[in-house]
Design a protein around this motif. Structure first.
Motif, PDB file in Angstrom:
ATOM      1  N   ARG A   1       0.734  -1.211  -0.054  1.00 59.86           N
ATOM      2  CA  ARG A   1       0.186   0.120  -0.108  1.00 59.86           C
ATOM      3  C   ARG A   1       0.703   1.242   0.103  1.00 59.86           C
ATOM      4  NH1 ARG A   1      -3.077  -2.889   3.712  1.00 59.86           N
ATOM      5  NH2 ARG A   1      -2.293  -1.808   5.353  1.00 59.86           N
ATOM      6  N   GLU A   2       1.826   1.454   0.861  1.00 59.14           N
ATOM      7  CA  GLU A   2       2.821   2.467   0.937  1.00 59.14           C
ATOM      8  C   GLU A   2       3.526   2.594  -0.342  1.00 59.14           C
ATOM      9  OE1 GLU A   2       3.230   4.771   3.225  1.00 59.14           O
ATOM     10  OE2 GLU A   2       2.043   3.860   4.894  1.00 59.14           O
ATOM     11  N   LEU A   3       3.971   1.497  -1.090  1.00 53.49           N
ATOM     12  CA  LEU A   3       4.577   1.635  -2.237  1.00 53.49           C
ATOM     13  C   LEU A   3       3.747   2.114  -3.527  1.00 53.49           C
ATOM     14  CD1 LEU A   3       6.874   1.080  -3.849  1.00 53.49           C
ATOM     15  CD2 LEU A   3       6.344  -1.286  -4.368  1.00 53.49           C
ATOM     16  N   LYS A   4       2.336   1.577  -3.419  1.00 52.73           N
ATOM     17  CA  LYS A   4       1.547   2.128  -4.536  1.00 52.73           C
ATOM     18  C   LYS A   4       1.315   3.531  -4.247  1.00 52.73           C
ATOM     19  CE  LYS A   4      -2.990   1.082  -6.393  1.00 52.73           C
ATOM     20  NZ  LYS A   4      -4.253   0.080  -6.379  1.00 52.73           N
ATOM     21  N   LYS A   5       1.053   4.025  -2.814  1.00 53.31           N
ATOM     22  CA  LYS A   5       0.674   5.370  -2.613  1.00 53.31           C
ATOM     23  C   LYS A   5       1.832   6.335  -3.087  1.00 53.31           C
ATOM     24  CE  LYS A   5      -0.484   8.338   1.254  1.00 53.31           C
ATOM     25  NZ  LYS A   5      -0.670   8.360   2.790  1.00 53.31           N
ATOM     26  N   ASN A   6       2.917   5.657  -2.778  1.00 52.38           N
ATOM     27  CA  ASN A   6       4.197   6.520  -3.130  1.00 52.38           C
ATOM     28  C   ASN A   6       4.244   6.620  -4.856  1.00 52.38           C
ATOM     29  OD1 ASN A   6       4.850   6.832  -0.496  1.00 52.38           O
ATOM     30  ND2 ASN A   6       6.515   5.396  -0.594  1.00 52.38           N
ATOM     31  N   GLU A   7       3.900   5.765  -5.506  1.00 54.23           N
ATOM     32  CA  GLU A   7       3.904   5.859  -6.851  1.00 54.23           C
ATOM     33  C   GLU A   7       2.780   6.742  -7.667  1.00 54.23           C
ATOM     34  OE1 GLU A   7       3.199   1.807  -8.380  1.00 54.23           O
ATOM     35  OE2 GLU A   7       5.502   1.206  -7.842  1.00 54.23           O
ATOM     36  N   GLU A   8       1.613   6.648  -6.825  1.00 55.16           N
ATOM     37  CA  GLU A   8       0.627   7.870  -7.287  1.00 55.16           C
ATOM     38  C   GLU A   8       0.846   9.156  -6.895  1.00 55.16           C
ATOM     39  OE1 GLU A   8      -2.921   6.524  -5.204  1.00 55.16           O
ATOM     40  OE2 GLU A   8      -3.269   4.632  -6.573  1.00 55.16           O
ATOM     41  N   LEU A   9       1.638   9.321  -5.782  1.00 51.99           N
ATOM     42  CA  LEU A   9       1.943  10.641  -5.495  1.00 51.99           C
ATOM     43  C   LEU A   9       3.068  11.067  -6.330  1.00 51.99           C
ATOM     44  CD1 LEU A   9       1.842  13.206  -3.404  1.00 51.99           C
ATOM     45  CD2 LEU A   9       3.802  11.857  -2.012  1.00 51.99           C
ATOM     46  N   ALA A  10       4.415  10.283  -6.960  1.00 54.20           N
ATOM     47  CA  ALA A  10       5.105  10.562  -7.754  1.00 54.20           C
ATOM     48  C   ALA A  10       4.392  10.850  -9.053  1.00 54.20           C
ATOM     49  CB  ALA A  10       6.157   9.493  -7.848  1.00 54.20           C
TER      50      ALA A  10
END
Length: 378
Positions: free
Chosen positions: A348-357
């Motif tokens: 989840r954290e990884l996906k959130k970071n990808e969307e933020l980027a």
């Protein structure tokens, strides 16, 4: 001097009494003269009664006798204190007779006995009290007793089938033990471990059963040989796949099946020790009278089913094992759930970071497009 005293003096000095007094030492010597069935040597103190067709121990042996040879006769049994006339004997050879029974007190008083041979007889078992008072015994030969399938004390059950450790105290100073050509199938390791001075051991000619209960003997033999001891061979008779193989040369891999049945062996030992304790308590309450002339063994009891104590012990041990397995399974489940939760959170954290980027990249692109347009209008 009184008249009575004078009369007694005259009587003692009379010619009729003096010869009698002089003959007393001679009479005492004749009372311990060499038995007519034997040959005696007063210098070496050896009495040789071999091959004379004797049915019993000769009487009136000289008390200074140190060696007594009685082999090749027809003696069938040894009664209580059979050798009380020769307390200083060091060598006693009773081989090649027909001895089937020995009183527990047959050797009582022989505290200096060093060598004892009972080979080539018909012994079935021995009582632990037989050698109890003897601490100087260095040579014991019990070979060629074809009826001896257990060499046990008569009050122990036949299921033990082996030399029992309780006799180790009497055999502590042994340097040679002969057990060849009997009917032994097992041998108690606890007895052998007490024989710290043993130099030679003969075991050949016995129908050894090379199963899990003989591993103890195999381990002891390896240590014994490493220390320089001498042993002939232990040829397996059972099971069929190990027949005629020397126990010393059988690899441990062939006993791998013992690991799967180790708990059965453990319970068997517990049952054996409990039975022995109960039987010892019974024998302490029923002492054999020392005047008995033969070894009267109690009748062998049939094997009883496992009692309640053993059943409870089995249930407890099984419960403990099952509890340990359940705890291990629970720990594995908790670990798996924790690992899954951590991995889900990480994803989840990884996906959130990808969307933020991605969102930040889009904002930069929009800003770059607006800047040339504003410059053109200006």
């Amino acid at each position: 001097m009184s008249v009575v005293g004078k009369a007694e003096t005259e009587l003692l000095l009379s010619p009729a009494v003096v010869p009698v007094c002089a003959l007393l030492p001679l009479l005492l010597t004749l009372s311990h003269a060499c038995p007519k069935e034997c040959t005696c040597n007063s210098n070496t103190k050896v009495v040789d009664c071999r091959g004379r067709g004797l049915y019993d121990i000769p009487r009136r042996l000289h008390p200074d006798t140190q060696e007594l040879y009685l082999q090749d006769n027809r003696i069938r049994g040894l009664g209580s204190m059979a050798f009380r006339d020769i307390p200083l004997v060091r060598i006693l050879d009773l081989s090649n007779n027909s001895i089937t029974s020995i009183s527990p007190t047959a050797l009582l008083g022989l505290r200096t006995l060093q060598r004892l041979s009972l080979a080539h007889n018909s012994l079935r078992e021995l009582d632990k009290r037989l050698l109890g008072p003897i601490r100087s015994l260095s040579h014991l030969d019990l070979s060629h007793n074809r009826h001896m399938n257990s060499f046990l004390f008569c009050f122990l059950p036949t299921s033990l089938w082996g030399l029992h450790g309780a006799m180790g105290e009497s055999l502590r100073n042994l340097s040679h033990l002969g057990l060849a050509h009997n009917r032994l199938t097992r041998l108690d390791r606890s007895l052998l471990e007490n024989l710290g001075h043993l130099d030679s051991l003969t075991l050949r000619g016995n129908p050894w059963r090379c199963d899990c209960q003989l591993i103890g003997l195999k381990l002891w033999l390896e240590t014994y040989l490493f220390k320089g001891g001498v042993v002939d061979e232990v040829l397996c008779s059972q099971p069929a796949e190990m027949r005629d193989r020397d126990l010393q040369k059988i690899p441990y891999q062939l006993f791998h099946a013992c690991m799967t049945t180790s708990y059965h062996y453990l319970f068997a030992n517990i049952h054996h020790l409990e039975s022995e304790r109960l039987l010892r308590g019974h024998t302490h309450g029923n002492h054999v009278h020392p005047s008995s002339h033969t070894l009267h063994c109690e009748p062998k009891q049939k094997q009883r089913p496992v009692n309640l104590r053993h059943a409870i012990a089995t249930v407890i041990i099984t419960g403990v094992v099952c509890g340990i397995v359940c705890l291990m399974m629970l720990a594995a489940a908790v670990y798996g759930c924790a690992y899954a939760a951590i991995m889900a959170k990480y994803q989840r954290e990884l996906k959130k970071n990808e969307e933020l980027a991605a969102a930040q990249g889009a904002d930069h692109a929009t800003a770059d497009e607006k800047e040339p347009l504003e410059n053109a209008i200006a």
